[in-house]
Write a protein that holds these residues in place. Structure first.
Motif, PDB file in Angstrom:
ATOM      1  N   SER A   1       0.878  -1.234   0.001  1.00  0.00           N
ATOM      2  CA  SER A   1       0.029  -0.017   0.129  1.00  0.00           C
ATOM      3  C   SER A   1       0.822   1.446   0.039  1.00  0.00           C
ATOM      4  O   SER A   1       0.390   2.386   0.206  1.00  0.00           O
ATOM      5  N   LYS A   2       2.055   1.171  -0.289  1.00  0.00           N
ATOM      6  CA  LYS A   2       2.952   2.269  -0.500  1.00  0.00           C
ATOM      7  C   LYS A   2       2.462   3.374  -1.358  1.00  0.00           C
ATOM      8  O   LYS A   2       2.074   3.004  -2.413  1.00  0.00           O
ATOM      9  N   THR A   3       2.347   4.512  -0.986  1.00  0.00           N
ATOM     10  CA  THR A   3       2.086   5.805  -1.716  1.00  0.00           C
ATOM     11  C   THR A   3       0.556   5.733  -1.868  1.00  0.00           C
ATOM     12  O   THR A   3       0.147   6.781  -2.428  1.00  0.00           O
ATOM     13  N   LYS A   4      -0.117   4.954  -1.212  1.00  0.00           N
ATOM     14  CA  LYS A   4      -1.796   4.990  -1.397  1.00  0.00           C
ATOM     15  C   LYS A   4      -2.263   5.611  -0.099  1.00  0.00           C
ATOM     16  O   LYS A   4      -1.900   5.253   0.995  1.00  0.00           O
ATOM     17  N   PRO A   5      -3.426   6.227  -0.257  1.00  0.00           N
ATOM     18  CA  PRO A   5      -4.051   6.857   0.963  1.00  0.00           C
ATOM     19  C   PRO A   5      -4.532   6.112   2.071  1.00  0.00           C
ATOM     20  O   PRO A   5      -4.918   4.813   1.508  1.00  0.00           O
ATOM     21  N   ALA A   6      -4.581   6.462   3.179  1.00  0.00           N
ATOM     22  CA  ALA A   6      -5.098   5.670   4.308  1.00  0.00           C
ATOM     23  C   ALA A   6      -6.611   5.213   3.723  1.00  0.00           C
ATOM     24  O   ALA A   6      -6.982   3.986   4.102  1.00  0.00           O
ATOM     25  N   ALA A   7      -7.352   6.052   3.292  1.00  0.00           N
ATOM     26  CA  ALA A   7      -8.791   5.820   2.813  1.00  0.00           C
ATOM     27  C   ALA A   7      -8.799   4.503   1.829  1.00  0.00           C
ATOM     28  O   ALA A   7      -9.793   3.689   2.110  1.00  0.00           O
ATOM     29  N   MET A   8      -7.791   4.236   1.187  1.00  0.00           N
ATOM     30  CA  MET A   8      -7.948   3.036   0.239  1.00  0.00           C
ATOM     31  C   MET A   8      -7.379   1.759   0.946  1.00  0.00           C
ATOM     32  O   MET A   8      -8.025   0.970   0.773  1.00  0.00           O
TER      33      MET A   8
ATOM     34  N   LYS B   1      -0.300   6.658   8.375  1.00  0.00           N
ATOM     35  CA  LYS B   1      -1.469   5.726   7.979  1.00  0.00           C
ATOM     36  C   LYS B   1      -1.860   4.973   9.422  1.00  0.00           C
ATOM     37  O   LYS B   1      -3.107   4.960   9.355  1.00  0.00           O
ATOM     38  N   GLN B   2      -0.838   4.586  10.118  1.00  0.00           N
ATOM     39  CA  GLN B   2      -1.306   3.722  11.030  1.00  0.00           C
ATOM     40  C   GLN B   2      -2.099   4.590  12.109  1.00  0.00           C
ATOM     41  O   GLN B   2      -3.137   4.062  12.720  1.00  0.00           O
ATOM     42  N   ALA B   3      -1.651   5.710  12.240  1.00  0.00           N
ATOM     43  CA  ALA B   3      -2.538   6.895  13.093  1.00  0.00           C
ATOM     44  C   ALA B   3      -3.839   6.973  12.820  1.00  0.00           C
ATOM     45  O   ALA B   3      -4.689   6.894  13.423  1.00  0.00           O
ATOM     46  N   GLU B   4      -3.954   7.057  11.425  1.00  0.00           N
ATOM     47  CA  GLU B   4      -5.202   7.441  11.021  1.00  0.00           C
ATOM     48  C   GLU B   4      -6.129   6.254  10.883  1.00  0.00           C
ATOM     49  O   GLU B   4      -7.573   6.340  10.843  1.00  0.00           O
TER      50      GLU B   4
END
Length: 234
Positions: free
Chosen positions: A37-44, A67-70
């Motif tokens: 998931s590198k470079t991909k947004p947390a929503a994805m 991302k982990q925080a989100e």
């Protein structure tokens, strides 16, 4: 990428892995899908989690921590660090990941062990092997591999699970299989040397060569483009 496209891509990736396992004469579930998931947004990532994906691979430490925080509300999500690991990033990785696939030198081994919080349990480790002997690639050589494995096995807060490699691109199934076969043989050698170690993992195979990797015994395949689409510029 829309939610519908992601749903279809993830389903196709799972089906492709299942078909590869069947073609190799291996049981369903013998290899796991690691969504890169590198470079991909947390929503994805959240959407992929909602579709049942639980294991995600990240290459960049700060991006992953954000991302982990989100996504801290998601249960049973497993974070794998799969990128080159610098000494000044080992603490963050030791504290926030369950797996590291890219360990290739003793200094990193010792730092990860020393910085792993005891309460989290052992950090699962794959040693990255420079299986194609490329000067530009990270990874321990096959000759130095047993010595590095022995160091990991002395570390109380690390658990050596197996090997990882990123071979040079090759055309054709036979050419793709050759380096994966060498990695499998290297793991078999380690099992003979260290029979008490839980050496059950071959992290190999990506979107372009999944089938070759599965034929040679991959237990974890790392798919990014096939699931999330083309990589975005950081």
């Amino acid at each position: 990428m829309t939610d519908l496209i992601l749903s279809e891509s993830l389903a196709n990736a799972r089906a492709r892995l299942d078909e590869a396992l069947s073609a190799a004469g291996r049981p369903a579930g013998a290899a796991r899908l690691l969504a890169v998931s590198k470079t991909k947004p947390a929503a994805m990532i959240r959407k992929a989690w909602q579709l049942g994906q639980r294991e995600f691979g990240e290459n960049y430490v700060q991006e992953a921590l954000d991302k982990q925080a989100e996504l801290a509300d998601l249960d049973a999500i497993v974070w794998h660090f799969i990128g080159p690991l610098q000494s000044n990033k080992t603490r963050d990785v030791a504290e926030h990941f369950s797996w590291v696939h890219s360990v290739d030198r003793e200094r990193i081994v010792r730092r990860l062990n020393d910085q792993r919080p005891e309460a989290l349990g052992p950090l699962d480790i794959c040693l990255q092997v420079n299986i194609s002997d490329e000067a530009s690639k990270s990874g321990v050589s096959l000759d130095a591999l047993p010595g590095l494995a022995e160091v990991v096995l002395t570390m109380p807060r690390l658990r050596l699970r197996g090997l990882m490699a990123i071979p040079s691109p090759a055309e054709g199934l036979s050419a793709q299989r050759a380096p994966f076969a060498r990695l499998r043989e290297a793991l078999e050698d380690l099992r003979e040397r260290f029979p008490e170690a839980p050496l059950d993992t071959l992290s190999m195979g990506m979107s372009a060569d999944l089938e070759a990797a599965v034929l040679e015994g991959a237990t974890m395949v790392r798919l990014g483009t096939a699931i999330f689409g083309e990589r975005q510029t950081r």
